[in-house]
Design an enzyme around this catalytic site. Structure first.
Site, mmCIF file in Angstrom:
data_model
loop_
_atom_site.group_PDB
_atom_site.id
_atom_site.type_symbol
_atom_site.label_atom_id
_atom_site.label_comp_id
_atom_site.label_asym_id
_atom_site.label_seq_id
_atom_site.Cartn_x
_atom_site.Cartn_y
_atom_site.Cartn_z
ATOM 1 N N PHE A 221 -14.544 25.766 -65.036
ATOM 2 C CA PHE A 221 -14.763 26.163 -63.630
ATOM 3 C C PHE A 221 -13.775 27.284 -63.277
ATOM 4 O O PHE A 221 -12.957 27.172 -62.375
ATOM 5 C CB PHE A 221 -14.568 24.972 -62.667
ATOM 6 C CG PHE A 221 -15.340 23.727 -63.050
ATOM 7 C CD1 PHE A 221 -16.672 23.587 -62.678
ATOM 8 C CD2 PHE A 221 -14.734 22.705 -63.781
ATOM 9 C CE1 PHE A 221 -17.377 22.431 -63.011
ATOM 10 C CE2 PHE A 221 -15.436 21.556 -64.128
ATOM 11 C CZ PHE A 221 -16.762 21.413 -63.738
ATOM 12 N N ASP A 243 -17.752 29.322 -66.675
ATOM 13 C CA ASP A 243 -18.259 29.245 -65.303
ATOM 14 C C ASP A 243 -19.779 29.344 -65.347
ATOM 15 O O ASP A 243 -20.343 30.018 -66.205
ATOM 16 C CB ASP A 243 -17.669 30.334 -64.402
ATOM 17 C CG ASP A 243 -17.706 29.917 -62.933
ATOM 18 O OD1 ASP A 243 -16.663 29.530 -62.386
ATOM 19 O OD2 ASP A 243 -18.813 29.954 -62.334
ATOM 20 N N ASP A 290 -11.054 22.425 -62.861
ATOM 21 C CA ASP A 290 -10.907 22.743 -61.429
ATOM 22 C C ASP A 290 -12.297 22.880 -60.807
ATOM 23 O O ASP A 290 -12.701 23.974 -60.391
ATOM 24 C CB ASP A 290 -10.091 24.041 -61.256
ATOM 25 C CG ASP A 290 -9.844 24.358 -59.794
ATOM 26 O OD1 ASP A 290 -9.868 23.432 -58.964
ATOM 27 O OD2 ASP A 290 -9.639 25.547 -59.470
ATOM 28 N N CYS A 330 -10.589 19.092 -55.132
ATOM 29 C CA CYS A 330 -10.431 19.743 -53.822
ATOM 30 C C CYS A 330 -11.234 19.048 -52.741
ATOM 31 O O CYS A 330 -11.500 19.626 -51.694
ATOM 32 C CB CYS A 330 -10.803 21.217 -53.915
ATOM 33 S SG CYS A 330 -12.496 21.493 -54.412
HETATM 34 N N1 SAH Z 1 -10.341 27.626 -60.906
HETATM 35 C C1 SAH Z 1 -10.808 28.600 -59.945
HETATM 36 C C2 SAH Z 1 -11.617 28.029 -58.805
HETATM 37 C C3 SAH Z 1 -12.801 27.230 -59.225
HETATM 38 S S1 SAH Z 1 -14.007 27.143 -58.004
HETATM 39 C C4 SAH Z 1 -9.598 29.358 -59.399
HETATM 40 O O1 SAH Z 1 -8.495 28.863 -59.436
HETATM 41 O O2 SAH Z 1 -9.800 30.444 -58.887
HETATM 42 C C5 SAH Z 1 -15.289 26.357 -58.833
HETATM 43 C C6 SAH Z 1 -16.067 27.231 -59.792
HETATM 44 O O3 SAH Z 1 -16.912 26.356 -60.528
HETATM 45 C C7 SAH Z 1 -16.992 28.263 -59.165
HETATM 46 O O4 SAH Z 1 -16.698 29.515 -59.700
HETATM 47 C C8 SAH Z 1 -18.406 27.830 -59.591
HETATM 48 O O5 SAH Z 1 -19.253 28.917 -59.927
HETATM 49 C C9 SAH Z 1 -18.145 26.997 -60.799
HETATM 50 N N2 SAH Z 1 -19.095 25.911 -61.077
HETATM 51 C C10 SAH Z 1 -19.666 25.039 -60.217
HETATM 52 N N3 SAH Z 1 -20.379 24.108 -60.872
HETATM 53 C C11 SAH Z 1 -20.258 24.395 -62.198
HETATM 54 C C12 SAH Z 1 -20.749 23.805 -63.386
HETATM 55 N N4 SAH Z 1 -21.502 22.700 -63.345
HETATM 56 N N5 SAH Z 1 -20.405 24.361 -64.554
HETATM 57 C C13 SAH Z 1 -19.633 25.466 -64.607
HETATM 58 N N6 SAH Z 1 -19.130 26.061 -63.513
HETATM 59 C C14 SAH Z 1 -19.448 25.540 -62.317
#
Ligand code: SAH
Length: 389
Positions: A221, A243, A290, A330
């Site tokens: 993520f 992602d 995350d 979060c």
């Molecule tokens: N770690 C990042 C914030 C993560 S926000 C930082 O510190 O900036 C969550 C992210 O997860 C988003 O970019 C979203 O596109 C992604 N996401 C959501 N569901 C997902 C999934 N099932 N698999 C992969 N990515 C996912």
């Protein structure tokens, strides 16, 4: 001034600033939605000034214990206080949240600063109606080259507000770069998820990356690549970033170039990818989880917990003994103990013993207010897979 009489035992009597719809005894003086009203108890004692919206599940949010209007002076004062608070804490003004809603006494107003641009969100009707005075105050206190509106968050619907984005003052800035704790990020406004970067996590990149040297890192993520980039810069031997969003993956690749590091970036659903990686027998020394909030409401908490458990189970299976898992949640519906219990469940199934090495929280530009448990939403833990177990 119109008034709202609060039921006995409502949360405002316990340090909270919100009045829920089932805590309203009576509304007098026929306020319009978006007006400032006085909160009172049953004995007509004044509890403070609040913004009002009959269409919201939270019809009143207190912003002052005095009689107070939402006028130009008020916004100037609150903006200055918010900005000075962040200066005092030494938060780099090149990328920080200048105003965070209730935590800065401005319920529903969010201001993020990137370079000399400010991004505004108004998530309550009262703030939305006062965008112009707020824009004037922003010009006076922060003097940005450009003020943008990024009002496309679905929470606005709960207040009966439309979704839109655009430029309020100045000209579109085009693409530019900001540095956050030694990591360079591309910023495109308006664009990106949320209002640009996840500033709440910005303080944690370096804390996690401090363990990355000589390790194989997997950042799940990844969004704009914050953790992955910090780990690569800190000397990880290899870094993979995942992602599901193609835009996010493109941003991670661009940011890798910008920082002169090599990352393996994969556009994938983390749930499927982890399952396949376990099947392949992949191995990592540091895994970062995350995810987005899996639940916005309490009703779907159990589904969310199943999701959290699954990714922890798989991540643990990819780790060597002595390997590290940096994991974040979060959602304010998931408390620290519930989150830790869920992780423990996963460790039991993975047949791993985990040691708690560190705890993480949201950066100080998202201040936690004691009476508002909703303001303490980001929690994180660094776990070590106990060797020899
Ligand atoms: N770690 C990042 C914030 C993560 S926000 C930082 O510190 O900036 C969550 C992210 O997860 C988003 O970019 C979203 O596109 C992604 N996401 C959501 N569901 C997902 C999934 N099932 N698999 C992969 N990515 C996912």
């Amino acid at each position: 001034m119109a008034s709202l009489i609060v039921r006995p035992r409502a949360r405002v009597f316990h340090g909270h600033d919100w009045v829920h719809d089932n805590e309203v005894l009576k509304v007098t003086g026929q306020p319009k939605d978006g007006d400032v009203i006085g909160l009172k108890d049953q004995r007509d004692r004044f509890l403070g000034s609040a913004i009002y919206n009959s269409r919201s599940k939270i019809p009143a949010r207190r912003f002052s214990r005095q009689r107070q209007d939402l006028d130009a002076d008020f916004f100037l004062r609150r903006l200055r206080m918010a900005s000075e608070y962040r200066d005092r804490l030494g938060l780099d003004p090149s990328a920080r949240r200048e105003v965070w809603s209730e935590s800065d006494g401005l319920p529903g107003l969010i201001l993020d600063r990137y370079g000399d641009c400010v991004v505004l969100q108004t998530l309550t009707l009262a703030m939305d109606l006062r965008k112009d005075i707020i824009a004037d105050a922003v010009r006076e206190v922060l003097a940005p080259r450009c003020l943008l509106e990024r009002n496309d968050g679905p929470v606005r619907k709960a207040e009966g507000l439309e979704l839109h984005t655009g430029i309020l003052r100045g000209e579109a800035p085009g693409a530019f770069e900001v540095a956050l704790g030694g990591v360079r990020f591309g910023i495109e406004l308006p664009g990106g998820q949320k209002t640009g970067l996840y500033l709440d996590q910005a303080g944690n990149y370096a804390l996690v990356a401090a363990h990355a040297k000589g390790r194989r890192v997997l950042d799940c993520f990844s969004n704009q690549g914050g953790f992955a980039l910090a780990c690569a810069l800190a000397g990880a031997t290899e870094v993979t970033a995942l992602d599901i969003s193609a835009d996010a993956c493109a941003a991670i690749n661009a940011n890798a170039k910008r920082n002169g590091v090599t990352l393996k970036v994969e556009e994938a659903n983390v749930f499927d990818w982890l399952k396949a990686a376990v099947g392949r027998g992949d191995r990592y020394d540091l895994v970062i989880l995350d995810p987005p909030s899996f639940t916005r409401d309490r009703a779907r908490l159990n589904d969310a917990l199943r999701g959290y458990k699954e990714i922890h189970l798989r991540a643990a299976s990819l780790l060597e003994p002595g390997g590290l898992l940096a994991t974040f949640c979060c959602s304010h519906h998931v408390s620290d103990p519930i989150f830790l219990d869920t992780i423990l469940d996963a460790m039991i199934d993975a047949k791993r013993t985990a040691r708690l090495r560190a705890r993480y929280s949201q950066r100080a530009d998202h201040p936690v207010v004691l009476g508002l448990p909703e303001s303490a939403y980001l929690k994180g833990f660094l776990l070590e897979m106990a060797p020899g177990r």
